[in-house]
Design a protein around this motif. Structure first.
Motif, PDB file in Angstrom:
ATOM      1  N   ALA A   1      51.085  27.660  51.795  1.00  0.00           N
ATOM      2  CA  ALA A   1      50.386  26.508  51.212  1.00  0.00           C
ATOM      3  C   ALA A   1      50.350  26.544  49.694  1.00  0.00           C
ATOM      4  CB  ALA A   1      48.970  26.420  51.772  1.00  0.00           C
ATOM      5  N   TYR A   2      50.197  27.749  49.116  1.00  0.00           N
ATOM      6  CA  TYR A   2      50.057  27.810  47.660  1.00  0.00           C
ATOM      7  C   TYR A   2      51.357  27.461  46.938  1.00  0.00           C
ATOM      8  CZ  TYR A   2      51.779  32.600  48.488  1.00  0.00           C
ATOM      9  OH  TYR A   2      52.498  33.695  48.916  1.00  0.00           O
ATOM     10  N   GLU A   3      52.479  27.390  47.666  1.00  0.00           N
ATOM     11  CA  GLU A   3      53.714  26.962  47.042  1.00  0.00           C
ATOM     12  C   GLU A   3      53.781  25.440  46.885  1.00  0.00           C
ATOM     13  OE1 GLU A   3      57.037  28.492  49.159  1.00  0.00           O
ATOM     14  OE2 GLU A   3      56.615  30.582  48.645  1.00  0.00           O
ATOM     15  N   PHE A   4      52.952  24.737  47.661  1.00  0.00           N
ATOM     16  CA  PHE A   4      53.036  23.278  47.696  1.00  0.00           C
ATOM     17  C   PHE A   4      51.776  22.585  47.183  1.00  0.00           C
ATOM     18  CE2 PHE A   4      55.282  25.052  51.485  1.00  0.00           C
ATOM     19  CZ  PHE A   4      56.552  24.984  50.948  1.00  0.00           C
ATOM     20  N   MET A   5      50.653  23.277  47.175  1.00  0.00           N
ATOM     21  CA  MET A   5      49.400  22.697  46.710  1.00  0.00           C
ATOM     22  C   MET A   5      49.220  23.030  45.239  1.00  0.00           C
ATOM     23  SD  MET A   5      46.827  23.416  49.918  1.00  0.00           S
ATOM     24  CE  MET A   5      47.163  22.721  51.549  1.00  0.00           C
ATOM     25  N   ASN A   6      49.215  22.011  44.399  1.00  0.00           N
ATOM     26  CA  ASN A   6      49.162  22.208  42.951  1.00  0.00           C
ATOM     27  C   ASN A   6      47.721  22.297  42.457  1.00  0.00           C
ATOM     28  OD1 ASN A   6      50.138  22.502  40.353  1.00  0.00           O
ATOM     29  ND2 ASN A   6      50.392  20.307  40.018  1.00  0.00           N
ATOM     30  N   ILE A   7      47.035  23.296  43.001  1.00  0.00           N
ATOM     31  CA  ILE A   7      45.652  23.587  42.597  1.00  0.00           C
ATOM     32  C   ILE A   7      45.511  25.102  42.519  1.00  0.00           C
ATOM     33  CG2 ILE A   7      44.659  21.506  43.639  1.00  0.00           C
ATOM     34  CD1 ILE A   7      43.798  23.300  46.011  1.00  0.00           C
ATOM     35  N   ASP A   8      44.341  25.585  42.130  1.00  0.00           N
ATOM     36  CA  ASP A   8      44.095  27.023  42.129  1.00  0.00           C
ATOM     37  C   ASP A   8      44.063  27.525  43.572  1.00  0.00           C
ATOM     38  OD1 ASP A   8      43.928  27.243  39.371  1.00  0.00           O
ATOM     39  OD2 ASP A   8      41.780  26.870  39.338  1.00  0.00           O
ATOM     40  N   MET A   9      44.891  28.539  43.859  1.00  0.00           N
ATOM     41  CA  MET A   9      44.977  29.092  45.206  1.00  0.00           C
ATOM     42  C   MET A   9      44.851  30.608  45.147  1.00  0.00           C
ATOM     43  SD  MET A   9      45.522  26.545  47.430  1.00  0.00           S
ATOM     44  CE  MET A   9      46.205  27.381  48.862  1.00  0.00           C
ATOM     45  N   GLN A  10      44.365  31.184  46.219  1.00  0.00           N
ATOM     46  CA  GLN A  10      44.243  32.635  46.328  1.00  0.00           C
ATOM     47  C   GLN A  10      44.686  33.052  47.719  1.00  0.00           C
ATOM     48  OE1 GLN A  10      43.112  35.238  44.136  1.00  0.00           O
ATOM     49  NE2 GLN A  10      44.011  36.405  45.821  1.00  0.00           N
ATOM     50  N   GLN A  11      45.544  34.051  47.803  1.00  0.00           N
ATOM     51  CA  GLN A  11      45.962  34.554  49.103  1.00  0.00           C
ATOM     52  C   GLN A  11      44.962  35.581  49.613  1.00  0.00           C
ATOM     53  OE1 GLN A  11      49.946  36.140  49.305  1.00  0.00           O
ATOM     54  NE2 GLN A  11      49.713  36.847  51.405  1.00  0.00           N
ATOM     55  N   ALA A  12      44.712  35.561  50.921  1.00  0.00           N
ATOM     56  CA  ALA A  12      43.803  36.509  51.547  1.00  0.00           C
ATOM     57  C   ALA A  12      44.574  37.379  52.529  1.00  0.00           C
ATOM     58  CB  ALA A  12      42.684  35.769  52.284  1.00  0.00           C
ATOM     59  N   ALA A  13      44.042  38.538  52.840  1.00  0.00           N
ATOM     60  CA  ALA A  13      44.612  39.373  53.887  1.00  0.00           C
ATOM     61  C   ALA A  13      44.497  38.640  55.223  1.00  0.00           C
ATOM     62  CB  ALA A  13      43.891  40.714  53.947  1.00  0.00           C
ATOM     63  N   HIS A  14      45.288  39.066  56.184  1.00  0.00           N
ATOM     64  CA  HIS A  14      45.356  38.388  57.476  1.00  0.00           C
ATOM     65  C   HIS A  14      43.962  38.268  58.108  1.00  0.00           C
ATOM     66  CE1 HIS A  14      47.214  36.627  60.796  1.00  0.00           C
ATOM     67  NE2 HIS A  14      47.907  37.635  61.307  1.00  0.00           N
ATOM     68  N   GLY A  15      43.514  37.032  58.324  1.00  0.00           N
ATOM     69  CA  GLY A  15      42.245  36.781  58.984  1.00  0.00           C
ATOM     70  C   GLY A  15      41.030  36.794  58.088  1.00  0.00           C
ATOM     71  N   ARG A  16      41.197  37.168  56.837  1.00  0.00           N
ATOM     72  CA  ARG A  16      40.031  37.394  55.968  1.00  0.00           C
ATOM     73  C   ARG A  16      39.699  36.212  55.060  1.00  0.00           C
ATOM     74  NH1 ARG A  16      40.114  40.669  59.812  1.00  0.00           N
ATOM     75  NH2 ARG A  16      40.869  42.783  59.463  1.00  0.00           N
ATOM     76  N   ALA A  17      40.324  35.077  55.276  1.00  0.00           N
ATOM     77  CA  ALA A  17      40.093  33.938  54.387  1.00  0.00           C
ATOM     78  C   ALA A  17      38.624  33.517  54.299  1.00  0.00           C
ATOM     79  CB  ALA A  17      40.962  32.755  54.812  1.00  0.00           C
ATOM     80  N   PRO A  18      37.878  33.427  55.414  1.00  0.00           N
ATOM     81  CA  PRO A  18      36.462  33.045  55.283  1.00  0.00           C
ATOM     82  C   PRO A  18      35.644  34.041  54.470  1.00  0.00           C
ATOM     83  CG  PRO A  18      37.221  32.735  57.537  1.00  0.00           C
ATOM     84  CD  PRO A  18      38.288  33.509  56.830  1.00  0.00           C
ATOM     85  N   ALA A  19      35.985  35.339  54.565  1.00  0.00           N
ATOM     86  CA  ALA A  19      35.266  36.346  53.783  1.00  0.00           C
ATOM     87  C   ALA A  19      35.563  36.174  52.300  1.00  0.00           C
ATOM     88  CB  ALA A  19      35.649  37.749  54.247  1.00  0.00           C
ATOM     89  N   LEU A  20      36.839  35.950  51.976  1.00  0.00           N
ATOM     90  CA  LEU A  20      37.203  35.736  50.577  1.00  0.00           C
ATOM     91  C   LEU A  20      36.609  34.436  50.066  1.00  0.00           C
ATOM     92  CD1 LEU A  20      38.730  36.504  48.043  1.00  0.00           C
ATOM     93  CD2 LEU A  20      40.804  35.542  49.052  1.00  0.00           C
ATOM     94  N   ALA A  21      36.639  33.400  50.882  1.00  0.00           N
ATOM     95  CA  ALA A  21      36.061  32.117  50.469  1.00  0.00           C
ATOM     96  C   ALA A  21      34.564  32.253  50.214  1.00  0.00           C
ATOM     97  CB  ALA A  21      36.309  31.067  51.543  1.00  0.00           C
ATOM     98  N   THR A  22      33.898  33.067  51.019  1.00  0.00           N
ATOM     99  CA  THR A  22      32.468  33.328  50.811  1.00  0.00           C
ATOM    100  C   THR A  22      32.231  33.924  49.430  1.00  0.00           C
ATOM    101  OG1 THR A  22      32.033  33.645  53.169  1.00  0.00           O
ATOM    102  CG2 THR A  22      30.487  34.658  51.624  1.00  0.00           C
ATOM    103  N   ALA A  23      33.044  34.930  49.083  1.00  0.00           N
ATOM    104  CA  ALA A  23      32.886  35.584  47.780  1.00  0.00           C
ATOM    105  C   ALA A  23      33.183  34.613  46.641  1.00  0.00           C
ATOM    106  CB  ALA A  23      33.810  36.797  47.698  1.00  0.00           C
ATOM    107  N   VAL A  24      34.270  33.843  46.779  1.00  0.00           N
ATOM    108  CA  VAL A  24      34.658  32.903  45.726  1.00  0.00           C
ATOM    109  C   VAL A  24      33.565  31.856  45.510  1.00  0.00           C
ATOM    110  CG1 VAL A  24      36.295  31.092  45.097  1.00  0.00           C
ATOM    111  CG2 VAL A  24      37.125  33.251  46.040  1.00  0.00           C
ATOM    112  N   LYS A  25      33.035  31.334  46.599  1.00  0.00           N
ATOM    113  CA  LYS A  25      32.006  30.293  46.493  1.00  0.00           C
ATOM    114  C   LYS A  25      30.709  30.843  45.922  1.00  0.00           C
ATOM    115  CE  LYS A  25      30.193  26.199  47.137  1.00  0.00           C
ATOM    116  NZ  LYS A  25      30.664  25.008  46.398  1.00  0.00           N
ATOM    117  N   ARG A  26      30.326  32.031  46.327  1.00  0.00           N
ATOM    118  CA  ARG A  26      29.069  32.594  45.807  1.00  0.00           C
ATOM    119  C   ARG A  26      29.181  32.955  44.329  1.00  0.00           C
ATOM    120  NH1 ARG A  26      25.978  36.219  50.407  1.00  0.00           N
ATOM    121  NH2 ARG A  26      26.090  34.685  52.093  1.00  0.00           N
ATOM    122  N   LEU A  27      30.364  33.370  43.910  1.00  0.00           N
ATOM    123  CA  LEU A  27      30.566  33.686  42.503  1.00  0.00           C
ATOM    124  C   LEU A  27      30.778  32.435  41.658  1.00  0.00           C
ATOM    125  CD1 LEU A  27      32.909  36.782  42.895  1.00  0.00           C
ATOM    126  CD2 LEU A  27      30.568  36.798  42.006  1.00  0.00           C
TER     127      LEU A  27
END
Length: 257
Positions: free
Chosen positions: A68-94
């Motif tokens: 997705a980050y190759e096609f979406m022209n916004i700020d993107m972050q890759q997460a480890a397999h299955g860990r996207a909600p955990a990373l999103a939690t950290a990003v949103k809280r920060l």
């Protein structure tokens, strides 16, 4: 002035295609007929229409969704397999002023990422989860996923999924709808223009909920995997309608306004 006919409008040279600026110019590398490209465009159109592209961070984990980050022209972050909600939690809280969403496949979200998904939904993190469900591990060879239907064939269930041996499919959307932290839970599709409009409306509602700090919105998109299903795109869409939709019915499951 000559009258413009329907035949004139249908001519390729007269068709006007406007691509949202939030999609890159890189050609999509998804298999022809895959729903990912349509889902990408819908998400980016919503962000553009809400004028929040500079305030949005997307999280893409492992699987076809990792592209997705190759096609979406916004700020993107890759997460480890299955860990996207955990990373999103950290990003949103920060960054509580940012709009944060995950873009995940069923093998990622409903298998290795089950715990992260369940707990983020239960906590009611103020994020959006976009869940592409094609009932299979698409990127790695068409293996059976938690969402594979009973009797459905895959590379690891060549005779069809036997629920007595392999267990039942996991309906993640119904599951997270029971959790107190989810504010909006819906299941949509992108195989027809009418369904595309419904899905876009659902994604817009999800980001509006985040804007109002309501909690977690969960948008499932039932899609095809014609390569993994060993079908052409038309056959895959027909199979999806006849088999996936009865098991994963479309529509809103939970709406707390």
């Amino acid at each position: 002035m000559a009258e413009i006919t329907k035949e004139d409008i249908r001519k390729p040279e007269n068709l006007v295609y406007k691509k949202t600026e939030l999609l890159t110019d890189k050609p999509l590398s998804y298999c022809p007929g895959c729903g990912h490209g349509t889902a990408h465009r819908i998400v980016m159109e919503v962000l553009e229409e809400m004028d929040i592209q500079d305030k949005t961070i997307g999280i893409a984990p492992v699987g076809c969704s990792v592209l997705a980050y190759e096609f979406m022209n916004i700020d993107m972050q890759q997460a480890a397999h299955g860990r996207a909600p955990a990373l999103a939690t950290a990003v949103k809280r920060l960054n509580p002023d940012k709009f944060v969403f995950t873009y995940q496949g069923d093998g990622d979200l409903a298998a290795i990422g089950t715990a992260e998904t369940i707990h983020a939904c239960n906590r009611g993190e103020n994020i959006v989860i976009i869940f592409i469900n094609n009932g299979i591990y698409g990127m790695t060879g068409g293996q059976m996923a938690p969402t594979t239907l009973p009797g459905m064939k895959s590379s690891t269930s060549p005779y069809g999924r036997d629920v007595h041996m392999m267990g039942n499919p996991l309906k993640m959307t119904e599951l997270v709808a029971q959790l107190p932290g989810t504010i909006y839970v819906t299941r949509q599709a992108v195989h027809t223009p009418a369904n595309v409009r419904k899905t876009k409306k659902a994604i817009r509602k999800a980001f509006e909920n985040q804007k109002l700090n309501k909690g977690l919105s969960f948008v499932e998109i039932v899609s095809n995997c014609n390569s993994g299903w060993k079908m052409n795109p038309v056959q895959a869409n027909e199979w999806m309608v006849e088999n996936m939709f009865p098991f994963y019915p479309l529509g809103d499951i939970k709406v707390n306004d």
